[in-house]
Design an enzyme around this catalytic site. Structure first.
Site, PDB file in Angstrom:
ATOM      1  N   GLU A 409      -4.093  -0.131  -4.223  1.00  0.00           N
ATOM      2  CA  GLU A 409      -5.185  -0.839  -3.559  1.00  0.00           C
ATOM      3  C   GLU A 409      -5.009  -2.353  -3.620  1.00  0.00           C
ATOM      4  OE1 GLU A 409      -6.576   3.242  -4.377  1.00  0.00           O
ATOM      5  OE2 GLU A 409      -5.617   1.712  -5.629  1.00  0.00           O
ATOM      6  N   GLN A 431      -9.181   3.983   0.869  1.00  0.00           N
ATOM      7  CA  GLN A 431      -9.560   5.334   1.265  1.00  0.00           C
ATOM      8  C   GLN A 431     -11.022   5.678   0.972  1.00  0.00           C
ATOM      9  OE1 GLN A 431      -7.382   9.030  -0.284  1.00  0.00           O
ATOM     10  NE2 GLN A 431      -6.349   8.504   1.638  1.00  0.00           N
ATOM     11  N   PHE A 432     -11.540   5.227  -0.155  1.00  0.00           N
ATOM     12  CA  PHE A 432     -12.947   5.417  -0.506  1.00  0.00           C
ATOM     13  C   PHE A 432     -13.433   4.168  -1.224  1.00  0.00           C
ATOM     14  CE2 PHE A 432     -11.372   9.758  -0.249  1.00  0.00           C
ATOM     15  CZ  PHE A 432     -12.379  10.417   0.457  1.00  0.00           C
ATOM     16  N   ALA A 433     -14.699   3.845  -1.019  1.00  0.00           N
ATOM     17  CA  ALA A 433     -15.254   2.647  -1.652  1.00  0.00           C
ATOM     18  C   ALA A 433     -15.114   2.693  -3.168  1.00  0.00           C
ATOM     19  CB  ALA A 433     -16.726   2.491  -1.265  1.00  0.00           C
ATOM     20  N   ASP A 434     -15.210   3.881  -3.742  1.00  0.00           N
ATOM     21  CA  ASP A 434     -15.118   4.018  -5.204  1.00  0.00           C
ATOM     22  C   ASP A 434     -13.764   3.580  -5.751  1.00  0.00           C
ATOM     23  OD1 ASP A 434     -17.649   5.916  -5.949  1.00  0.00           O
ATOM     24  OD2 ASP A 434     -16.812   6.405  -3.986  1.00  0.00           O
ATOM     25  N   TYR A 435     -12.754   3.451  -4.881  1.00  0.00           N
ATOM     26  CA  TYR A 435     -11.413   3.099  -5.337  1.00  0.00           C
ATOM     27  C   TYR A 435     -11.006   1.684  -4.955  1.00  0.00           C
ATOM     28  CZ  TYR A 435     -11.258   8.118  -6.102  1.00  0.00           C
ATOM     29  OH  TYR A 435     -11.542   9.390  -6.528  1.00  0.00           O
ATOM     30  N   ILE A 436     -11.971   0.861  -4.593  1.00  0.00           N
ATOM     31  CA  ILE A 436     -11.639  -0.511  -4.209  1.00  0.00           C
ATOM     32  C   ILE A 436     -11.433  -1.418  -5.421  1.00  0.00           C
ATOM     33  CG2 ILE A 436     -13.969  -1.500  -4.103  1.00  0.00           C
ATOM     34  CD1 ILE A 436     -13.099  -2.865  -1.465  1.00  0.00           C
ATOM     35  N   PRO A 438      -9.427  -1.742  -8.047  1.00  0.00           N
ATOM     36  CA  PRO A 438      -8.143  -2.389  -8.352  1.00  0.00           C
ATOM     37  C   PRO A 438      -7.789  -3.520  -7.390  1.00  0.00           C
ATOM     38  CG  PRO A 438      -7.929  -0.002  -8.456  1.00  0.00           C
ATOM     39  CD  PRO A 438      -9.269  -0.287  -7.854  1.00  0.00           C
ATOM     40  N   HIS A 478     -16.467   9.671  -4.752  1.00  0.00           N
ATOM     41  CA  HIS A 478     -16.273   9.604  -3.304  1.00  0.00           C
ATOM     42  C   HIS A 478     -17.588   9.320  -2.584  1.00  0.00           C
ATOM     43  CE1 HIS A 478     -12.866  11.968  -4.804  1.00  0.00           C
ATOM     44  NE2 HIS A 478     -12.189  11.488  -3.781  1.00  0.00           N
TER      45      HIS A 478
END
Length: 688
Positions: A409, A431-436, A438, A478
């Site tokens: 990310e 891909q998903f807001a929860d993984y932004i 990093p 997610h």
């Protein structure tokens, strides 16, 4: 790679010696005048002059440079005068890089005859990703025949060895070898962090570490020896220009100055200083010049001239003007290009979903703009995005324009800074807001500050797509909403469409905006599968449709008679909140106006203010947990600035204040707002 053994012309050695004397004179002057010069923190290049000058002498106006904060001698070697560097040291108005806004040794330069030097932060190692993005962009432009001229551009990314332990440097190396990019990573290893030494911080040096990146050419060099450094860098630039592949150069250097003016060497380094003096590049080069037959008198003359010139430049810089205080807030953003609604909102015949509107918008952009590319996780040809939001695009435009990235990310976001600097216009996806999370280092340190700290020279055109929101058991990783975190980052724009027409219009405006834009796209609205969201489907706008950022949409108005009676309220919301508000308002016929913000930064305060004054009641509705949220902040602003117009407290509703969305759908319903909950709270407000 074998080092070149061809001799170096004496005039190059003398030029290097003169500039080393200049760098030493500057460092000595800053120490003598520390009451003035240490007002603002700075580092100098003492001990690193040989490798830095050797590097500078290879760079051409077609190249790109990402230096780090100790690279003062690279700048001198490029031809930047001590006076200009001192203007930045003293935070003066005419500082050519930032106008007094950022530290010494942090250049931002677009100047004829010089390599391009985009802004980069002080955050250790963070420049590796934008620099690799520059090389990535150059590689793409070359593949499309979009670069003019015969000179093959090279990116030089300079790093301290301690920074190589940063995970984001690994992401940069990975992409450089994966895509075989024309970049040189210059690692200057002085064996120090601030007070921590190399053996405390790492199990291997950068040269050894780089062996793990298959396809990364490696070279070791004595960075205190100018001739060895010059030969190695000359060979490296020649090799990368020809082969268009990455290389790492590990240069061992002494640290002869302070870490910074705020952390002084005499406090903790003791005997180490005497050891470092033995490797002084200036003394080594002087001894070499004498061995080659140069007269000591000439070398002494160069030393005196350097001292005199540095003193003259210092006095001139000291006497120069300070920045105009009233200019403190210029260049937060580059001027927007879409200022009015454009094109036709109702061009089609049938209604389309939001996900198709997004797909069509990107398709049209790629068709019209060869400099545009789209990348992220799983957006390539095989899948076309986990939501099919990129379906068919790689097949249409090729995998050099629409491609998958590793799970990185930070690279996805940070590389857009480098892409923009070389003229590529990136659209990327998390891909998903929860993984932004990093990516926040890059978003905050590199993207958001660039326009402001470079005084407008390096705005970053970057469109970052982020699926967001909860519905139907997406679970804790997610389903999250992140807009409040994003909205604390100044220098980025945040948009949040709630229907297909707005999706397309905001996507186009976001792409054409010269600033970083994060586009939040609610997964629950993509296909209008959630009950009550059919209105997210709209007639498709034409290919020219664009909505200016910062313009809200009044999607429902109250009846005049209810206004006269004083029994109305405005609901201010966005995303899924629009549909909760519309459904809830059916119980209060004619009493509810609804504003869809569409853009959260910049926000349409004029429409909000006008509506609150009209109704005297305001309800701010969000999907996020309410405590300390954007919604509460907006409610607080309404309360403060429009207090005299209010007939009731500003009402707010959001999700429960919990750290994650639970997986079970019944638990999810309990946590999130819905139309019934909105109706209950709206009744309280209207009866207040």
């Amino acid at each position: 790679m074998q080092h070149s053994t061809s001799p170096i012309q004496i005039d190059i050695l003398l030029k290097a010696y003169s500039l080393m004397c200049t760098a030493r004179s500057m460092a000595d002057l800053y120490d003598r005048q520390k009451e003035i010069c240490a007002k603002y923190v700075h580092s100098t290049s003492r001990g690193h002059e040989a490798i830095q000058l050797a590097t500078a002498f290879q760079l051409t106006p077609s190249d790109y440079l990402a230096p780090y904060y100790r690279d003062e001698s690279i700048l001198l070697g490029l031809g930047i005068a001590p006076y200009e560097l001192m203007l930045q040291l003293l935070a003066k108005k005419d500082d050519p890089f930032s106008g007094g806004r950022t530290y010494y040794g942090h250049p931002s330069l677009r100047r004829a005859g010089f390599p391009v030097i985009p802004h980069q932060s002080s955050a250790t190692g963070m420049q590796a990703i934008p620099a690799t993005g520059m090389a990535h962009g150059i590689s793409y432009l070359e593949s499309c025949g979009l670069l003019k001229g015969n000179e093959k551009s090279v990116v030089l990314c300079s790093l301290g060895d301690g920074s190589v332990t940063e995970g984001e440097v690994a992401e940069a190396f990975q992409m450089a070898v994966l895509k075989q990019l024309p970049i040189i990573y210059l690692i200057q290893d002085n064996d120090w962090g601030i007070s921590a030494m190399g053996n405390e911080m790492r199990a291997m040096d950068a040269y050894e570490y780089a062996a793990g990146f298959k396809g990364l050419e490696r070279v070791r060099v004595d960075g205190s020896d100018f001739e060895a450094s010059f030969s190695a860098l000359r060979e490296a630039f020649t090799w990368v220009r020809k082969n268009r592949k990455p290389m790492l150069i590990h240069a061992k250097c002494p640290l002869m100055g302070h870490h910074t003016s705020g952390v002084r060497k005499e406090w903790y380094r003791g005997e180490n200083l005497a050891m470092q003096e033995k490797e002084d590049p200036l003394k080594k080069l002087k001894d070499r010049l004498i061995a080659l037959g140069e007269k000591e008198k000439l070398l002494q003359q160069l030393e005196v001239e350097a001292q005199e010139n540095v003193l003259i430049d210092y006095e001139k810089a000291l006497a120069s003007e300070n920045p105009e205080p009233t200019d403190y807030n210029s260049h937060e953003f580059a001027p927007a290009t879409i200022l009015n609604e454009q094109g036709s909102r109702f061009a089609g015949i049938e209604k389309i979903t939001m996900v198709d509107a997004a797909l069509h918008a990107v398709d049209e952009i790629l068709k019209m703009h060869l400099e545009a590319i789209f990348y992220g996780q799983d957006v390539g040809a095989r899948l076309g995005g986990v939501f099919r939001e990129a379906a068919t695009l790689a097949q249409k435009y090729g995998e050099h324009r629409v491609f998958n990235t590793p799970i990185q990310e930070a690279y996805i976001v940070g590389s857009t800074a480098g892409m923009a600097a070389v003229g590529v216009k990136p659209i990327v996806e998390i891909q998903f807001a929860d993984y932004i999370w990093p990516a926040l280092n890059q978003l905050v340190e590199e993207l958001s500050k660039s326009c402001y700290l470079s005084k407008g020279k390096f705005p970053i055109q970057s469109l970052i797509r982020v699926p967001i929101g909860a519905y139907g058991g997406g679970g804790p990783y997610h389903s999250g909403s992140i807009e409040s975190t994003l909205l604390t980052i100044r220098g980025i724009k945040v948009v949040y469409p709630s229907n297909a027409a707005d999706m397309k219009g905001l996507m186009k405006a976001s792409f054409y905006d010269p600033n970083p834009v994060v586009m939040l796209e609610h997964k629950g609205l993509y296909w209008s599968k959630v009950p009550g969201t059919l209105d997210a489907k709209t007639i498709e706008p034409d290919e020219h449709y664009a909505i200016p950022l910062g313009k809200a949409n009044r999607i429902q108005q109250a009846e005049q008679q209810k206004l006269v009676e004083g029994s109305t309220s405005v609901i201010i919301t966005y995303g899924m909140g629009v549909y909760w508000a519309k459904e809830a308002s059916k119980r209060f016929e004619g009493q509810v106006e609804i504003i869809d913000l569409r853009t959260l930064n910049p926000i349409d305060w004029d429409m909000i203010s006008e509506s609150v004054k009209l109704h005297g009641r305001a309800f701010v509705l969000t999907e996020e947990p309410l405590l300390n949220s954007f919604a509460e902040s907006l409610a607080g602003r309404i309360s403060k600035e429009l207090f005299s117009y209010l007939d009731a407290p500003v009402w707010t509703l959001g999700a429960s204040n919990l750290p994650a969305i639970p997986l079970n759908v019944e638990l999810e319903k309990m946590m999130l707002p819905n139309s019934e909950k909105v109706g209950v709270e709206l009744k309280k407000l209207l009866e207040y």
